[in-house]
Scaffold this motif. Sequence first.
Motif, PDB file in Angstrom:
ATOM      1  N   GLN A   1     -12.376 -62.666  10.234  1.00  0.00           N
ATOM      2  CA  GLN A   1     -11.515 -63.812  10.503  1.00  0.00           C
ATOM      3  C   GLN A   1     -10.799 -64.247   9.235  1.00  0.00           C
ATOM      4  OE1 GLN A   1     -13.978 -67.047  11.903  1.00  0.00           O
ATOM      5  NE2 GLN A   1     -13.713 -66.468  14.044  1.00  0.00           N
TER       6      GLN A   1
ATOM      7  N   GLY B   1      -9.573 -77.377  10.787  1.00  0.00           N
ATOM      8  CA  GLY B   1      -9.218 -76.026  10.371  1.00  0.00           C
ATOM      9  C   GLY B   1      -9.034 -75.105  11.549  1.00  0.00           C
ATOM     10  N   ILE B   2      -9.116 -73.847  11.259  1.00  0.00           N
ATOM     11  CA  ILE B   2      -8.860 -72.835  12.283  1.00  0.00           C
ATOM     12  C   ILE B   2      -9.351 -71.498  11.760  1.00  0.00           C
ATOM     13  CG2 ILE B   2      -6.552 -72.217  11.401  1.00  0.00           C
ATOM     14  CD1 ILE B   2      -5.649 -72.089  14.386  1.00  0.00           C
ATOM     15  N   ALA B   3      -9.527 -70.543  12.654  1.00  0.00           N
ATOM     16  CA  ALA B   3      -9.803 -69.168  12.227  1.00  0.00           C
ATOM     17  C   ALA B   3      -8.984 -68.227  13.089  1.00  0.00           C
ATOM     18  CB  ALA B   3     -11.286 -68.855  12.373  1.00  0.00           C
TER      19      ALA B   3
ATOM     20  N   SER C   1      -8.438 -69.929  17.047  1.00  0.00           N
ATOM     21  CA  SER C   1      -8.618 -71.264  17.576  1.00  0.00           C
ATOM     22  C   SER C   1      -9.248 -72.143  16.511  1.00  0.00           C
ATOM     23  CB  SER C   1      -9.447 -71.231  18.854  1.00  0.00           C
ATOM     24  OG  SER C   1     -10.792 -71.060  18.553  1.00  0.00           O
ATOM     25  N   GLY C   2      -8.974 -73.424  16.645  1.00  0.00           N
ATOM     26  CA  GLY C   2      -9.492 -74.354  15.652  1.00  0.00           C
ATOM     27  C   GLY C   2      -9.427 -75.768  16.176  1.00  0.00           C
ATOM     28  N   SER C   3      -9.772 -76.696  15.315  1.00  0.00           N
ATOM     29  CA  SER C   3      -9.788 -78.083  15.765  1.00  0.00           C
ATOM     30  C   SER C   3      -9.827 -79.029  14.578  1.00  0.00           C
ATOM     31  CB  SER C   3     -11.017 -78.337  16.644  1.00  0.00           C
ATOM     32  OG  SER C   3     -12.205 -78.037  15.941  1.00  0.00           O
TER      33      SER C   3
ATOM     34  N   SER D   1     -19.726 -67.541  12.628  1.00  0.00           N
ATOM     35  CA  SER D   1     -18.530 -67.914  11.859  1.00  0.00           C
ATOM     36  C   SER D   1     -19.035 -68.752  10.688  1.00  0.00           C
ATOM     37  CB  SER D   1     -17.562 -68.732  12.707  1.00  0.00           C
ATOM     38  OG  SER D   1     -17.993 -70.081  12.772  1.00  0.00           O
TER      39      SER D   1
ATOM     40  N   GLN E   1     -18.463 -71.681  10.166  1.00  0.00           N
ATOM     41  CA  GLN E   1     -18.091 -73.028  10.580  1.00  0.00           C
ATOM     42  C   GLN E   1     -18.780 -74.154   9.808  1.00  0.00           C
ATOM     43  OE1 GLN E   1     -15.601 -73.702  12.610  1.00  0.00           O
ATOM     44  NE2 GLN E   1     -15.874 -75.879  12.261  1.00  0.00           N
TER      45      GLN E   1
ATOM     46  N   GLU F   1     -21.310 -70.674  18.184  1.00  0.00           N
ATOM     47  CA  GLU F   1     -19.936 -70.385  18.600  1.00  0.00           C
ATOM     48  C   GLU F   1     -19.931 -69.856  20.032  1.00  0.00           C
ATOM     49  OE1 GLU F   1     -17.096 -70.947  17.127  1.00  0.00           O
ATOM     50  OE2 GLU F   1     -17.549 -71.167  14.992  1.00  0.00           O
TER      51      GLU F   1
ATOM     52  N   LYS G   1     -18.022 -74.176   6.042  1.00  0.00           N
ATOM     53  CA  LYS G   1     -16.685 -74.594   5.603  1.00  0.00           C
ATOM     54  C   LYS G   1     -16.527 -76.102   5.753  1.00  0.00           C
ATOM     55  CE  LYS G   1     -13.943 -73.325   9.741  1.00  0.00           C
ATOM     56  NZ  LYS G   1     -12.687 -72.719  10.193  1.00  0.00           N
TER      57      LYS G   1
ATOM     58  N   ARG H   1     -21.269 -61.508  16.192  1.00  0.00           N
ATOM     59  CA  ARG H   1     -21.609 -62.124  17.485  1.00  0.00           C
ATOM     60  C   ARG H   1     -22.178 -61.056  18.390  1.00  0.00           C
ATOM     61  NH1 ARG H   1     -16.392 -66.280  18.155  1.00  0.00           N
ATOM     62  NH2 ARG H   1     -16.597 -67.019  16.005  1.00  0.00           N
TER      63      ARG H   1
ATOM     64  N   ARG I   1     -12.123 -81.875  13.239  1.00  0.00           N
ATOM     65  CA  ARG I   1     -13.572 -81.961  13.444  1.00  0.00           C
ATOM     66  C   ARG I   1     -14.045 -83.395  13.579  1.00  0.00           C
ATOM     67  NH1 ARG I   1     -12.898 -76.532  13.872  1.00  0.00           N
ATOM     68  NH2 ARG I   1     -12.271 -75.633  11.882  1.00  0.00           N
TER      69      ARG I   1
ATOM     70  N   HIS J   1     -16.784 -75.279  20.376  1.00  0.00           N
ATOM     71  CA  HIS J   1     -17.974 -75.431  19.552  1.00  0.00           C
ATOM     72  C   HIS J   1     -18.199 -76.921  19.275  1.00  0.00           C
ATOM     73  CE1 HIS J   1     -15.777 -76.056  15.849  1.00  0.00           C
ATOM     74  NE2 HIS J   1     -15.206 -74.872  15.914  1.00  0.00           N
TER      75      HIS J   1
HETATM   76  N1  ASP Z   1     -15.219 -71.415  13.849  1.00  0.00           N
HETATM   77  C1  ASP Z   1     -14.212 -71.309  14.851  1.00  0.00           C
HETATM   78  C2  ASP Z   1     -14.240 -69.917  15.478  1.00  0.00           C
HETATM   79  O1  ASP Z   1     -14.826 -69.020  14.923  1.00  0.00           O
HETATM   80  C3  ASP Z   1     -12.836 -71.548  14.328  1.00  0.00           C
HETATM   81  C4  ASP Z   1     -12.625 -72.947  13.882  1.00  0.00           C
HETATM   82  O2  ASP Z   1     -12.893 -73.876  14.666  1.00  0.00           O
HETATM   83  O3  ASP Z   1     -12.135 -73.096  12.759  1.00  0.00           O
HETATM   84  O4  ASP Z   1     -13.639 -69.693  16.509  1.00  0.00           O
END
Ligand code: ASP
Length: 616
Positions: free
Chosen positions: A230, A559-561, A514-516, A192, A194, A170, A197, A216, A518, A478
Amino acid sequence: MCGDLRASDAGQPVVVMGWVNRRRDHGNLIFLDLRDRSGICQVVLDKELTPDGHAKGEAVRPEYVVAAVGKVRLRAADAINPKMVTGEIEILATELRVLNDARLAPFSPAEDAIQNEEVRLKYRYVDLRRMEMQRNFRLRHEITRAIRDAMSAQGFLEIETPILCKSTPEGARDFLVPSRVHPGEFYALPQSPQIFKQILMISGFDRYFQIARCFRDEDLRADRQLEFTQVDLEMSFPRQEHVFAVVEKFLSAAFAAAGVSLPTPFPRITYDESMRRFGSDKPDRRLPEMTDVRAAFTDENLATLQIDPALPVVAFRIPNVGELSRKEREDNWPMFDKNKGAKFIDDFKRLAKGFPDSAARVRELAGAAEADFVIIVAGDPAHHIKASDTKFEGRLSEREINVYAAAGNFRTELAKKYADRHKAFEVTEQVVREADPQQAKLTGEMIDGSQAFHPMWIVDFPMFEYDVATGHWVPAHHPFTAPHEHDMQNLESDPASVRANCYDLAMNGLELGSGSIRIHRKDVQQVIFKSLGISEEEARQRFGFFLDALEYGTPPHGGIALGLDRIVMLLAGAANLREVIAFPKTAKAIDLMADAPTGVTEQQMKELHLRVQLKT
Ligand code: ASP
């Protein structure tokens, strides 16, 4: 409970237990303010009624833990305390029991503001007894619960993922845990969940969420901690809009739990537009936007002022600052980031002398009132930074982004400094102060948060950024972030042109999450690893299990966090994350109460096959 007693309870026999907040000795009468988590009530020890209780009352001190047995009674009219919710009553004690004594702590939870934060953190258990902290953690609980309910209602399953696992990239440093059983090998704490999930989507769960702890190893700031929480989620077969709708639901539920209404849907802007208007990808919309003032200058003006005519010329204003002396302006200069190839003009009087038309036009374009502090930021030809000049029709170049960012950072810093004068943040403070979670829970009545909280989706980030050191384009997010469908074919031939299918949620100058969408194809994932300079062999070694999983029927997913601590911080009106985390670390990464980190025994090191070699 102490704080629950009201005039309607008069005549009731009660037993209350708690801490002595204050004690007042009036001879035959001793008054104790007794505190538990619900609030404070007054206990009266009358020497005639309870000689034994009165004698004990003489000996108790602040923070002693006591039980009072007695009867609620109405106070005499002249003894009513309108500042206390329990101010109309008191408990006439028939018995007092001292359950425990207490050493004198360096501060009292009865005090409102304790200046020395180190002392607060060292004696955190005393600090947490303060009403403000009790309120913050009750709020945190209510918010978390509302989020869990809102996610469950939308079909999400809460599934835990490992804490001891493998590195998740991350962009921060990993915390490593040595394995005793496997000499020389380490687990990494998750930055995370990531990868897990995503694998849960491959596993067919369709909708996952978790109130997840992340770790982190990075330098701490006011809005960062080494470990944080998160609200993490992932869903299968989504478009951006689906993720947005889920977040808007749970976030408005979280705000509702705090007694604040948050209108949905949230507005969206592109990254470029956000940079242009706010000089930031986490805009604070309580302040006036920046203005393009290039039109206020002729080419000759710009040449004389030594401004790069090819880069943006923007102005921003901080309302109602009033006239500043040279000394006051100079004090602000260190807040300007000189490493972005930009310069600024903050002396309007001087500008007006040399360029009266331009100066007047800038103020007009910026909509500046007499008392507003106006600053112009523009490209500095003498300090061009190394950046890519690649330019796509309708998109910002890296150099332009840097000029906007220099303006945006300066704007934010100055706005913090002059908050007392422009008062733009007061509306938020007021809403937070007036919001009443309990009332909202009982009646559904909420305070309108639409002027105080400004959520905003930022979309269409560039996929890559130029790394001046290596001359390569490297992913800006990421490495699991998918590129825009349209831009996919340019991935290798023209990386600078590729936009990412990712999104941020910003609010009041904070990045909330933030998220995306994938990458769900192995070939694309490999291209991205390659562009990060991760060789096939290294990718195999670090993420082999994940690359394998991608080949066994991966649904499109995204997704997102969101940072839970930040959400609570905003709604608690707290200035720092430490106010909403029970046992936080200091800016130097120390737990002052537990005294961590510390050395360990020889024996432990031996078992872990480790030896420490300190640099001299
Ligand atoms: N894992 C990402 C973060 O911790 C969030 C995500 O892309 O869902 O920022």
